[in-house]
Design a protein around this motif. Structure first.
Motif, short mmCIF file in Angstrom:
data_model
loop_
_atom_site.label_atom_id
_atom_site.label_comp_id
_atom_site.label_asym_id
_atom_site.label_seq_id
_atom_site.Cartn_x
_atom_site.Cartn_y
_atom_site.Cartn_z
N ARG A 159 0.56 -1.36 -0.13
CA ARG A 159 0.17 -0.15 -0.20
C ARG A 159 1.03 1.29 0.01
O ARG A 159 0.55 2.01 -0.66
CB ARG A 159 -0.87 -0.12 1.20
CG ARG A 159 -2.15 -0.93 0.99
CD ARG A 159 -3.16 -0.79 2.37
NE ARG A 159 -2.49 -0.81 3.51
CZ ARG A 159 -2.40 -2.06 4.24
NH1 ARG A 159 -2.86 -3.17 3.68
NH2 ARG A 159 -1.93 -2.01 5.41
N PHE A 160 1.97 1.18 0.66
CA PHE A 160 2.96 2.38 0.60
C PHE A 160 3.59 2.69 -0.52
O PHE A 160 3.66 3.76 -1.11
CB PHE A 160 3.87 2.12 1.87
CG PHE A 160 5.01 3.53 2.13
CD1 PHE A 160 4.56 4.47 2.47
CD2 PHE A 160 6.21 3.46 1.43
CE1 PHE A 160 5.35 5.58 2.52
CE2 PHE A 160 7.11 4.36 1.03
CZ PHE A 160 6.64 5.51 2.12
N VAL A 161 3.86 1.60 -1.20
CA VAL A 161 4.57 1.67 -2.44
C VAL A 161 3.76 2.32 -3.60
O VAL A 161 4.05 3.04 -4.16
CB VAL A 161 4.95 0.26 -2.95
CG1 VAL A 161 5.67 0.10 -4.46
CG2 VAL A 161 6.26 -0.22 -1.92
N VAL A 162 2.66 1.44 -3.51
CA VAL A 162 1.45 2.02 -4.60
C VAL A 162 0.93 3.44 -4.39
O VAL A 162 1.06 4.40 -5.35
CB VAL A 162 0.17 1.10 -4.59
CG1 VAL A 162 -0.94 1.89 -5.40
CG2 VAL A 162 0.62 -0.28 -4.78
N GLY A 163 1.07 3.78 -3.31
CA GLY A 163 0.79 5.38 -3.05
C GLY A 163 1.65 6.31 -3.36
O GLY A 163 1.60 7.26 -3.86
N THR A 164 2.89 5.66 -2.97
CA THR A 164 3.96 6.60 -3.48
C THR A 164 4.46 6.77 -5.04
O THR A 164 4.61 7.63 -5.48
CB THR A 164 5.38 6.05 -2.86
OG1 THR A 164 5.42 5.97 -1.38
CG2 THR A 164 6.69 6.82 -3.17
N LEU A 165 3.98 5.73 -5.78
CA LEU A 165 4.30 5.57 -7.09
C LEU A 165 3.01 6.65 -7.77
O LEU A 165 3.62 7.26 -8.84
CB LEU A 165 3.98 4.12 -7.58
CG LEU A 165 5.21 3.29 -7.08
CD1 LEU A 165 4.89 1.69 -7.78
CD2 LEU A 165 6.42 3.74 -8.15
N ILE A 166 1.93 6.29 -7.14
CA ILE A 166 0.90 7.09 -7.62
C ILE A 166 1.24 8.77 -7.76
O ILE A 166 1.12 9.58 -8.46
CB ILE A 166 -0.46 7.05 -7.11
CG1 ILE A 166 -0.96 5.72 -7.24
CG2 ILE A 166 -1.52 8.03 -7.49
CD1 ILE A 166 -2.31 5.36 -6.54
N PHE A 167 1.77 9.07 -6.51
CA PHE A 167 2.01 10.55 -6.16
C PHE A 167 3.34 10.93 -7.18
O PHE A 167 3.35 12.08 -7.82
CB PHE A 167 2.74 10.57 -4.72
CG PHE A 167 3.15 12.16 -4.34
CD1 PHE A 167 2.22 12.88 -3.93
CD2 PHE A 167 4.31 12.40 -4.41
CE1 PHE A 167 2.47 14.09 -3.46
CE2 PHE A 167 4.84 13.59 -4.05
CZ PHE A 167 3.71 14.52 -3.36
#
Length: 666
Positions: free
Chosen positions: A147-155
């Motif tokens: 979840r952290f990785v996906v959120g960071t990639l979206i940002f």
């Protein structure tokens, strides 16, 4: 003879990719790594088997669009809203931290401020294609680090737009005020476009898909989904946003419709083909001659991506109060060069922000980091040194856990539920209905917040931590149920539980049958594989629909489970107790009646395990619950035994608990 260069080169790429991937798979090397290696071999800087690189790059761009569209199908708008805090804050920490460190290092090496900022942009971006593919294959998109990785990639993908618009500003000699105005305008424009797009798409896409579905034509439906995917990517690109971001938004819109799973099934084959071409195209940019000439510079830059950038991403996750394990895995997952970094490098070179002599080594180092990422991600869950080093920092930052809710935690005789997804909610609801005390552990902060608002005893904590298990009093628990999506973390949870309580029954849910043996070896009492349980439940439904009676169905289901599980039975490795597999195993409580053979006897004298195959794992006498039953403990009337065993074994033990009529001997 017809000469079609593009088809010839695609054929060469496909053939060599298969060969290289098969060879590397024997060494357990991930497919992505093999595809990057294929590109490096066939490209113009090595064997030169592919020279028409521009056309290959176009196919690769289609692969990125399809990848982001299918990832969007996994993240509906509601789900994205649930992780908004992670997207905004986690991404901001990672990007700002990386840019700051790179600017500091670059200026100290003599680079001017503007090129240093540009290098910071390039280093801050990670590979959406490599990372999301790996998380999806490992089924870790829903894990805490996922979840952290996906959120960071979206940002990061959102920030690509202002970064691209800033490149000409960095190339000019304009004022800092002009640069800030340009950034503000770019961000405002991107936000406006995304909001308008989502409003229009949510109104139009469901109706369009319903109309297409009414034709009952599969080909038309596939074309409609493809049109939404490519069309949304193209539309957002026309406004200055990235193709990938548009495709991701299109996937999220479809994810909110009833056609989500059908669209996913139709797009997966196309996605896999084109994404493979994308990885090969990236590998083509690797220059072996340049590496030989500048190996020390390239390796230092690679270390910058893997070590420094990974460390910054880890610190960002720690700032978001993720536990050390999740932060460590997130850092490893984000520690590489990004495909949009390549776009920035080419643009920066064209605008004169940086020179080719600086771009080429950086590009080589970036490709190496992407080559290493799948290997490092596979190794990271088994390397505990990283998270151990983060433990002191976790305490300093105030890791969230049970300290503030100690009074809400049952002291003994309770069930510990690790994981509060769909299965965890079902277990908790059942325990609540029947009046059993429980305490739940979950690493999804949003799920914990929702559960606590509903009055459920769920807490944010890391179950792999000895301190967490101490707070939930696992040493005095009646049972532990492990229901988390991260396979390696599940095994570590079981091992940690076993250190705290060698005898408590541990129920482990796994996705695949192949993971059963590993769970047993770690110390799980019962391992339930979704793959097997799904199959036997399907079998039961089929037999029931065909008119077979319940006794026959039950017999066939038990036989299927038993025959399947036989292939994984191993030596006794669970604290001297039998290996127990599958849901054909039961946990049962037996009340000792007056006149039973058990009254006045000890566990050692009765030899229950040897004679019946069942194991006594606990004893309740009045309000006292004993999780350790010793061989010389004497049983009494009204004692409640907690016994684990198969159906036949429990049937034999019941005879011991009943009044002795002379037929209890086995």
């Amino acid at each position: 003879m017809v000469h079609v260069p593009l088809l010839e080169e695609v054929a060469v790429i496909a053939g060599i990719a298969v060969l290289v991937s098969v060879i590397l798979s024997r060494f357990r090397v991930p497919t992505v790594t093999g595809l990057l290696a294929t590109g490096a071999l066939v490209g113009p800087n090595a064997l030169g088997l592919v020279t028409n690189q521009e056309d290959i790059e176009i196919l690769a761009e289609v692969g990125v669009v399809l990848l982001l569209f299918t990832i969007g199908l996994e993240f509906s708008l509601a789900r994205l809203g649930a992780i908004f805090r992670t997207v905004a804050l986690g991404g901001a920490f990672q990007v700002a931290g990386t840019i700051a460190v790179v600017v500091g290092v670059a200026t100290s090496l003599g680079f001017p401020v503007r090129p240093s900022i540009f290098f910071g942009f390039v280093f801050a971006l990670s590979s959406t294609a490599v990372v999301l593919r790996g998380l999806a294959e490992r089924r870790e998109l829903d894990a805490p680090h996922g979840r952290f990785v996906v959120g960071t990639l979206i940002f990061q993908d959102v920030l690509v737009v202002p970064m691209v618009l800033l490149v000409p500003v960095l190339a000019s000699e304009g004022s800092a005020t002009d640069a800030l105005i340009g950034v503000a305008w770019a961000i405002g424009k991107a936000a406006l476009v995304v909001v308008v797009f989502l409003i229009v798409a949510r109104a139009a896409v469901p109706k369009l898909l319903q109309m297409v579905d009414a034709t009952r034509n599969r080909e038309v439906f596939v074309l409609a989904v493809l049109a939404i995917c490519i069309g949304t990517a193209w539309a957002t690109a026309q406004t200055g946003l990235s193709l990938a971001l548009g495709a991701f938004l299109g996937g999220m819109v479809v994810a909110d419709t009833e056609f989500r799973h059908r669209a996913m099934g139709d797009m997966l084959p196309l996605r896999d083909v084109f994404v493979s071409v994308f990885f090969v195209s990236l590998g083509m940019f690797f220059d072996f001659r340049l590496f030989v000439e500048n190996w020390h510079v390239i390796l230092m830059l690679t270390a910058g991506f893997v070590v420094v950038k990974g460390g910054i991403a880890t610190m960002a996750a720690m700032m978001m109060k993720f536990p050390p394990r999740a932060a460590w895995l997130a850092g490893v997952g984000l520690a590489q060069f990004g495909e949009f970094g390549f776009v920035l490098l080419r643009l920066g070179q064209a605008e004169g922000v940086v020179l080719a002599e600086h771009v080429d080594p950086l590009l080589n180092a970036g490709i190496i980091s992407m080559f290493l990422t799948p290997l490092l991600v596979r190794m990271a869950p088994h390397v505990t040194a990283g998270e151990k080093m983060l433990m002191p920092l976790s305490k300093l930052l105030g890791e969230r856990g049970f300290e503030e809710a100690e009074g809400d935690t049952p002291q003994h005789g309770h069930v510990v539920v690790v994981g509060y997804g769909v299965a965890g909610k079902l277990v908790v609801e059942t325990l609540t209905r029947i009046g059993l005390d429980y305490v739940g552990i979950e690493l999804n902060a949003e799920a914990v917040r929702e559960a606590q608002l509903q009055g459920n005893n769920i807490h944010y904590a890391d179950a792999t931590s000895d301190e967490t298990l101490e707070h939930v009093h696992v040493a005095d628990a009646r049972a532990v149920v492990v229901l988390i999506n991260d396979p390696s973390a599940s095994i570590r949870v079981v091992e940690t539980i076993r250190r705290a309580n060698p005898t408590v029954p541990v129920f482990l849910r796994t996705r695949y049958f192949a993971e059963v043996a590993t769970g047993v070896k770690a110390g799980a009492s019962v391992v339930i594989a979704e793959e097997i349980e799904g199959a036997v439940e399907t079998l039961a439904s089929v037999l029931g629909l065909l008119g077979y009676d319940q006794q026959t169905i039950r017999q066939e289901v038990d036989t299927s489970r038993r025959d399947t599980m036989k292939t994984t039975r191993a030596a006794d490795e669970f604290a001297g107790q039998p290996i127990l597999l599958g849901s054909s195993v039961r946990v049962e409580t037996l009340l000792i009646a007056p006149g039973s053979r058990l009254v006045g006897a000890t566990l050692g004298e009765l030899r229950l395990r040897e004679d019946t195959g069942a194991t006594v794992v606990g004893l309740q006498r009045g309000s006292e619950l004993r999780s350790h039953v010793l061989p010389d403990d004497t049983f009494a009337v009204d004692d409640l035994l907690i016994v684990v065993g198969g159906v036949d074994a429990l049937s034999l033990v019941r005879k011991y608990a009943k009044p002795d009529t002379g037929d209890a001997a086995v």
